[in-house]
Design a protein around this motif. Structure first.
Motif, mmCIF file in Angstrom:
data_model
loop_
_atom_site.group_PDB
_atom_site.id
_atom_site.type_symbol
_atom_site.label_atom_id
_atom_site.label_comp_id
_atom_site.label_asym_id
_atom_site.label_seq_id
_atom_site.Cartn_x
_atom_site.Cartn_y
_atom_site.Cartn_z
ATOM 1 N N LEU A 94 -67.850 -20.867 -93.698
ATOM 2 C CA LEU A 94 -67.143 -21.329 -94.789
ATOM 3 C C LEU A 94 -66.657 -22.882 -94.728
ATOM 4 O O LEU A 94 -65.616 -22.903 -94.024
ATOM 5 C CB LEU A 94 -66.212 -20.236 -95.151
ATOM 6 C CG LEU A 94 -65.460 -20.255 -96.624
ATOM 7 C CD1 LEU A 94 -66.696 -20.328 -97.464
ATOM 8 C CD2 LEU A 94 -64.651 -19.116 -96.663
ATOM 9 N N GLU A 95 -67.110 -23.744 -95.523
ATOM 10 C CA GLU A 95 -66.439 -24.800 -95.494
ATOM 11 C C GLU A 95 -65.073 -25.365 -96.386
ATOM 12 O O GLU A 95 -64.259 -25.741 -96.032
ATOM 13 C CB GLU A 95 -67.430 -26.121 -96.050
ATOM 14 C CG GLU A 95 -66.955 -27.355 -95.858
ATOM 15 C CD GLU A 95 -68.329 -28.390 -96.011
ATOM 16 O OE1 GLU A 95 -68.531 -29.262 -95.255
ATOM 17 O OE2 GLU A 95 -68.954 -28.286 -97.085
ATOM 18 N N ARG A 96 -65.381 -24.533 -97.514
ATOM 19 C CA ARG A 96 -64.110 -24.616 -98.644
ATOM 20 C C ARG A 96 -64.364 -23.720 -99.524
ATOM 21 O O ARG A 96 -65.369 -23.267 -99.834
ATOM 22 C CB ARG A 96 -63.900 -26.022 -98.912
ATOM 23 C CG ARG A 96 -65.082 -26.479 -100.008
ATOM 24 C CD ARG A 96 -64.891 -28.038 -100.409
ATOM 25 N NE ARG A 96 -65.955 -28.316 -101.383
ATOM 26 C CZ ARG A 96 -66.916 -28.944 -101.222
ATOM 27 N NH1 ARG A 96 -67.385 -29.019 -99.781
ATOM 28 N NH2 ARG A 96 -67.977 -29.153 -102.094
ATOM 29 N N VAL A 97 -63.251 -23.556 -99.975
ATOM 30 C CA VAL A 97 -62.950 -22.482 -101.376
ATOM 31 C C VAL A 97 -62.489 -23.271 -102.347
ATOM 32 O O VAL A 97 -61.348 -24.089 -102.424
ATOM 33 C CB VAL A 97 -62.288 -21.374 -101.019
ATOM 34 C CG1 VAL A 97 -62.160 -20.259 -102.117
ATOM 35 C CG2 VAL A 97 -62.649 -20.718 -99.653
ATOM 36 N N GLU A 98 -63.186 -23.143 -103.703
ATOM 37 C CA GLU A 98 -62.670 -23.526 -104.814
ATOM 38 C C GLU A 98 -62.463 -22.751 -106.054
ATOM 39 O O GLU A 98 -63.025 -21.607 -105.854
ATOM 40 C CB GLU A 98 -63.882 -24.617 -105.457
ATOM 41 C CG GLU A 98 -64.317 -25.678 -104.363
ATOM 42 C CD GLU A 98 -65.522 -26.399 -104.594
ATOM 43 O OE1 GLU A 98 -66.140 -26.093 -105.818
ATOM 44 O OE2 GLU A 98 -65.852 -27.278 -103.926
ATOM 45 N N ALA A 99 -61.524 -22.975 -106.566
ATOM 46 C CA ALA A 99 -61.009 -22.146 -107.769
ATOM 47 C C ALA A 99 -61.221 -23.059 -109.133
ATOM 48 O O ALA A 99 -60.064 -23.378 -109.683
ATOM 49 C CB ALA A 99 -59.922 -21.572 -107.926
ATOM 50 N N PRO A 100 -62.417 -23.249 -109.788
ATOM 51 C CA PRO A 100 -62.411 -24.181 -110.878
ATOM 52 C C PRO A 100 -61.670 -23.649 -112.193
ATOM 53 O O PRO A 100 -61.345 -24.662 -113.089
ATOM 54 C CB PRO A 100 -63.978 -24.387 -111.150
ATOM 55 C CG PRO A 100 -64.554 -23.428 -110.456
ATOM 56 C CD PRO A 100 -63.673 -22.923 -109.192
#
Length: 524
Positions: free
Chosen positions: A136-142
């Motif tokens: 997992l590189e990154r987590v986003e919450a748009p």
């Protein structure tokens, strides 16, 4: 005048009856019922990202996943209602369930989910056994209800690992330290060390409310005491796959009228052998052990026929594990021949073989509080003694057992597989990391580096046929090297009194679905 007084009296009677009906429930309504269960230890602090002493059955009660594994081997929407995967397999986009709240009333949304996953990434070394964490590189919450996971490379088990009990479940980010606050149907409300844990219904739960108001989990370490507690009515339910009671006690309770059930096979009961430590570093010794142990007798006498025999590390119904691998047949005479050919000789008048002045002696480590593991260990000890192998039994408490696994201080050790949704991918993944019994068991193999490299290739493989071939290579090599002594396929047992209805098994070894159980409507 008389008629008027009658109307007033009637009105007062009606008003009195109304008030009585309105007030009576507040004073006389029965409290919601409590289900009594037991476990060998307290539930622990219940950190959703924590390991021992956190107990997985309890973490599963309090915390929920994005997707849930079902007993049919499929995944169903849970805190996420739907998801999409990009064509390159590197982007997973989840739509979160609207209106979900944590048990403290705070909202579950994409920001809360991101905070939990970021906390895992911030401590990735602790969770390196789970390949998704390092992938997992990154987590986003748009936006409030959209969560995006960006991977470094394709990783086919992503959804399966999101379904696991830990560490990728969700706690309220603003909860006080040490306070377990999840979205699950239960809330840990009281703990008395060495006595019990009490879980109450989560009144903010987004799903159907459980029929029971509470689950009281009593700390009972001894299986016989647990059975007595069920018989005396102190417990309503015994359930699990951790040796909660012995197979013989299960049969006795079942035959005496208690409601009893056995789950489908969930994992594999196996013994791992240390290839980095003499004498189990010799292939001939490991093969002889496999041929000297009569698994059918163990299953009949110790397991009372409750578990099917295992001939390979994973059951054939697990993904990528239907390989037609055949176990070495039970053949003590051939085991003796193998040992003779390897230079382990049995001198006249002696019971233990020797080579170069060293006895053929192996330490078998087991979990001391588990009466079942103790019985299995004693049977294995007796079987191997017949072919001249001395087995020294070493009982350990949970913490010291884990330490021995990490340090490789064992000749043989019980190393059951983890069952769905962990088998085979998570279990195979953990084989690459020091600290797991399987890594330590395999470290002496001349092809260990090649095995670890192949595991990494399999997880990044997008072609299913090539992935299957990679699994075949890994599992066949371990099978041919006789690293494991598979015994049986684990099942969960359930025994309950007449006061409990709709008792069901969870979809994994690690969850007990208290939320679907209900009090019996008939008389006990």
């Amino acid at each position: 005048m008389k008629q008027s007084r009658t109307k007033k009296q009637l009105a007062l009677l009606i008003m009195g009856a109304y008030l009585s009906a309105a007030l009576t429930p507040a004073f006389s309504a029965d409290p919601p019922p409590t289900l009594s269960y037991s476990w060998p230890t307290n539930a622990g602090p219940l950190d959703p990202r924590g390991y021992s002493p956190n107990q997985m059955y309890a973490q599963a009660m309090v915390y929920e996943p994005l997707v849930r594994y079902t007993a049919q081997g499929t995944l169903q929407p849970w805190l996420a209602t739907q998801w999409t995967v990009s064509p390159d397999g590197k982007t997973y986009t989840f739509t979160l369930r609207d209106g979900v709240k944590f048990s403290d009333g705070s909202p579950f949304n994409a920001a809360a989910a991101k905070a939990n996953l970021d906390a895992v990434l911030a401590n990735s070394k602790r969770h390196q056994w789970m390949e998704l964490v390092s992938t997992l590189e990154r987590v986003e919450a748009p936006d409030e209800l959209t969560l995006v996971l960006q991977l470094k490379h394709p990783y086919y088990p992503t959804l399966m690992e999101l379904a696991q009990v830990r560490p990728l479940r969700f706690a309220a980010p603003d909860a006080k330290p040490g306070t377990p606050v999840g979205t699950g149907p239960w809330v840990l409300t009281q703990t008395r060390r060495g006595e019990y844990d009490r879980f109450d219904r989560n009144e903010h739960y987004w799903g159907a409310q459980p029929a029971y108001g509470s689950v009281l989990v009593k700390v009972i370490s001894d299986p016989d005491s647990r059975a007595i507690a069920l018989q005396t009515g102190e417990l309503d339910l015994i359930q699990g796959a951790e040796g909660e009671i012995s197979p013989g006690t299960f049969v006795r309770l079942r035959d005496s009228g208690f409601k009893a059930a056995i789950s489908a096979p969930l994992a594999t009961r196996t013994v791992a052998m240390n290839t980095g430590l003499a004498p189990t570093n010799e292939l001939a010794v490991r093969q002889a052990i496999n041929q000297a142990v009569d698994k059918d007798t163990i299953i009949a006498k110790v397991l009372h026929g409750l578990e099917p025999r295992a001939d390979a590390l994973f059951a054939s119904n697990m993904p990528y594990a239907n390989l037609g691998l055949k176990a070495l047949p039970y053949d003590p005479q051939h085991a003796r021949q193998l040992l003779d050919a390897a230079g382990w000789k049995l001198s006249s008048g002696k019971t233990i073989r020797e080579k170069d002045g060293q006895p053929l002696s192996i330490e078998l480590v087991f979990l001391g509080p588990s009466a079942l593991q103790k019985s299995l260990a004693e049977i294995i000890q007796g079987e191997l003694a017949k072919v001249g192998i001395e087995v020294k039994l070493r009982a350990e408490e949970d913490g010291s057992l884990v330490q021995r696994q990490r340090e490789g201080r064992f000749g043989m050790i019980f190393a059951d597989t983890w069952g769905a949704p962990y088998d085979p991918h998570s279990f195979v993944s953990s084989m690459r990391y020091a600290g797991h019994a399987d890594y330590m068991a395999q470290r002496g193999l001349p092809m260990k580096d090649a095995i670890d490299h192949k595991i990494a290739e399999v997880f990044a493989q997008t072609d299913d046929s090539k992935r299957a071939e990679g699994y075949r290579e890994i599992l066949t090599t371990l099978h041919d090297q006789a690293v494991y002594l598979p015994i049986s396929h684990l099942t969960a047992i359930s025994v309950s009194g007449k006061k409990v209805d709709n008792v069901q098994f969870g979809s994994t070894l690690f969850d007990v679905p208290f939320e679907v159980m209900r009090p019996a409507t008939g008389k006990p």
